[in-house]
Design a protein around this motif. Structure first.
Motif, PDB file in Angstrom:
ATOM      1  N   THR A 133       1.153  -1.183   0.185  1.00 37.35           N
ATOM      2  CA  THR A 133      -0.487   0.223   0.014  1.00 37.35           C
ATOM      3  C   THR A 133       0.872   1.234   0.048  1.00 37.35           C
ATOM      4  OG1 THR A 133      -0.008  -0.254   2.051  1.00 37.35           O
ATOM      5  CG2 THR A 133      -1.851  -1.337   1.344  1.00 37.35           C
ATOM      6  N   ASP A 134       2.143   1.349   0.079  1.00 40.88           N
ATOM      7  CA  ASP A 134       3.261   2.199   0.326  1.00 40.88           C
ATOM      8  C   ASP A 134       4.509   2.340  -0.750  1.00 40.88           C
ATOM      9  OD1 ASP A 134       4.116   1.036   1.896  1.00 40.88           O
ATOM     10  OD2 ASP A 134       3.519   1.798   4.211  1.00 40.88           O
ATOM     11  N   GLY A 135       5.092   3.095  -0.152  1.00 36.42           N
ATOM     12  CA  GLY A 135       6.310   3.238  -0.865  1.00 36.42           C
ATOM     13  C   GLY A 135       6.841   2.453  -0.918  1.00 36.42           C
ATOM     14  N   ARG A 157       9.059   0.117  -9.950  1.00 39.06           N
ATOM     15  CA  ARG A 157       8.562   1.112  -8.589  1.00 39.06           C
ATOM     16  C   ARG A 157       7.957   2.288  -8.871  1.00 39.06           C
ATOM     17  NH1 ARG A 157      10.530   4.480  -5.496  1.00 39.06           N
ATOM     18  NH2 ARG A 157      12.088   5.727  -6.389  1.00 39.06           N
ATOM     19  N   LEU A 161       3.969   2.770  -7.305  1.00 34.52           N
ATOM     20  CA  LEU A 161       3.965   3.922  -6.275  1.00 34.52           C
ATOM     21  C   LEU A 161       3.247   4.863  -6.924  1.00 34.52           C
ATOM     22  CD1 LEU A 161       4.762   4.805  -3.480  1.00 34.52           C
ATOM     23  CD2 LEU A 161       6.494   6.271  -4.654  1.00 34.52           C
ATOM     24  N   LEU A 164      -0.344   2.880  -6.857  1.00 31.85           N
ATOM     25  CA  LEU A 164      -0.591   3.278  -5.169  1.00 31.85           C
ATOM     26  C   LEU A 164      -1.165   4.801  -4.874  1.00 31.85           C
ATOM     27  CD1 LEU A 164       2.023   1.018  -3.795  1.00 31.85           C
ATOM     28  CD2 LEU A 164      -0.804   0.220  -4.547  1.00 31.85           C
ATOM     29  N   THR A 165      -0.523   5.857  -5.566  1.00 34.62           N
ATOM     30  CA  THR A 165      -1.056   7.009  -5.329  1.00 34.62           C
ATOM     31  C   THR A 165      -1.892   7.952  -5.669  1.00 34.62           C
ATOM     32  OG1 THR A 165       1.401   7.268  -4.549  1.00 34.62           O
ATOM     33  CG2 THR A 165      -0.074   9.873  -4.299  1.00 34.62           C
ATOM     34  N   PRO A 168      -5.525   4.125  -6.452  1.00 33.60           N
ATOM     35  CA  PRO A 168      -5.330   2.362  -5.976  1.00 33.60           C
ATOM     36  C   PRO A 168      -6.391   2.058  -5.918  1.00 33.60           C
ATOM     37  CG  PRO A 168      -5.935   4.959  -4.655  1.00 33.60           C
ATOM     38  CD  PRO A 168      -5.567   5.034  -5.626  1.00 33.60           C
TER      39      PRO A 168
END
Length: 270
Positions: A133-135, A157, A161, A164-165, A168
């Motif tokens: 869910t995050d970096g 990556r 990211l 997700l940002t 999502p």
């Protein structure tokens, strides 16, 4: 068990929903329909390329190839022409090669209807599956990818990211952990307004292969796709994953080959 829809019908639906009627994947992603081509233009770390073409003649194909080279070269962007075996003209791959594209490995487009899959595979003992869910999680996915496939995953990556940002609801990424150590990773791209969810990644580090983790992550994502109303899974399968997917109920539809053009290499960009 296999999908109940005929492979030809699944391929026709895929061509229409995922290629000809392609949708932007994020706020910085532009999908354009230019003549007989559908192309995607994104930031340099995103995916840039041609997702569909429908040429009536070799002359149309030649003109479109030149147009796409000019479009992406003017932006200093490498791009991919994602060619499918049934695309016309039949020698389109040869024409791309002659224009300076480099072909990548062939992959098999496979699909399965979620309600036709026996989603009984369980997570192996000692493994737990966690969402990304995050970096930090995106970084772990990239690390697993590099260990599993041996190539640089910095673009992956950033792409993950970004998704997700900004969007999502269109991406599901998971890690398989042995204790607290990531040993496998996979993601799924959901395309709103379509029937399809795409399975990507599915890389397991060498020392943990052969234990059923790959199958477990397919099952995990398939259940999520079904719960969210996506009735068909698609995957570009390598020769290694193809037998596993067939045993799980996936059907081969066609072969796809990435043809990559590098402006800096071919056009003398600085």
């Amino acid at each position: 068990m296999p999908s109940t829809t005929a492979p030809a019908a699944l391929l026709t639906l895929y061509d229409r929903e995922m290629r000809r009627d392609a949708r932007p994947e994020g706020p910085d992603d532009a999908v354009e329909r230019v003549g007989k081509v559908v192309r995607r233009t994104a930031p340099a770390h995103g995916w840039n390329g041609v997702v569909w073409s429908g040429f009536a003649s070799a002359e149309e194909a030649e003109a479109a190839i030149a147009d796409q080279i000019a479009h992406y070269t003017s932006r200093r962007l490498p791009f991919e022409w994602k060619l499918y075996a049934h695309d016309e003209p039949a020698d389109l791959g040869s024409r791309l090669l002659a224009a300076g594209f480099t072909p990548g490995p062939d992959e098999t487009l496979m699909a399965a209807e979620t309600d036709a899959l026996a989603l009984t595979t369980t997570v192996p003992d000692g493994i737990r599956v966690v969402p990304v869910t995050d970096g930090a999680g995106a970084g772990q996915v990239a690390e697993v990818h590099e260990r599993a496939f041996g190539d640089d995953a910095s673009r992956l990556r950033r792409q993950l990211l970004d998704a997700l940002t900004t969007t999502p609801d269109t991406v599901v990424a998971v890690l398989a952990l042995a204790g607290d150590v990531p040993v496998s990773a996979a993601r799924m791209e959901l395309t709103p307004g379509t029937s399809f969810a795409g399975l990507w990644g599915g890389g397991t580090v060498p020392e943990w292969r052969g234990r059923g983790i790959y199958r477990a992550l397919i099952t995990h994502r398939a259940r999520i796709a079904a719960a969210r109303g996506y009735r068909i899974l698609h995957v570009d399968a390598s020769s290694l994953s193809r037998p596993i997917l067939r045993r799980m109920g996936f059907t081969p539809l066609t072969v796809t080959t990435p043809y990559v053009y590098e402006p800096a290499r071919w056009a003398g960009a600085s």
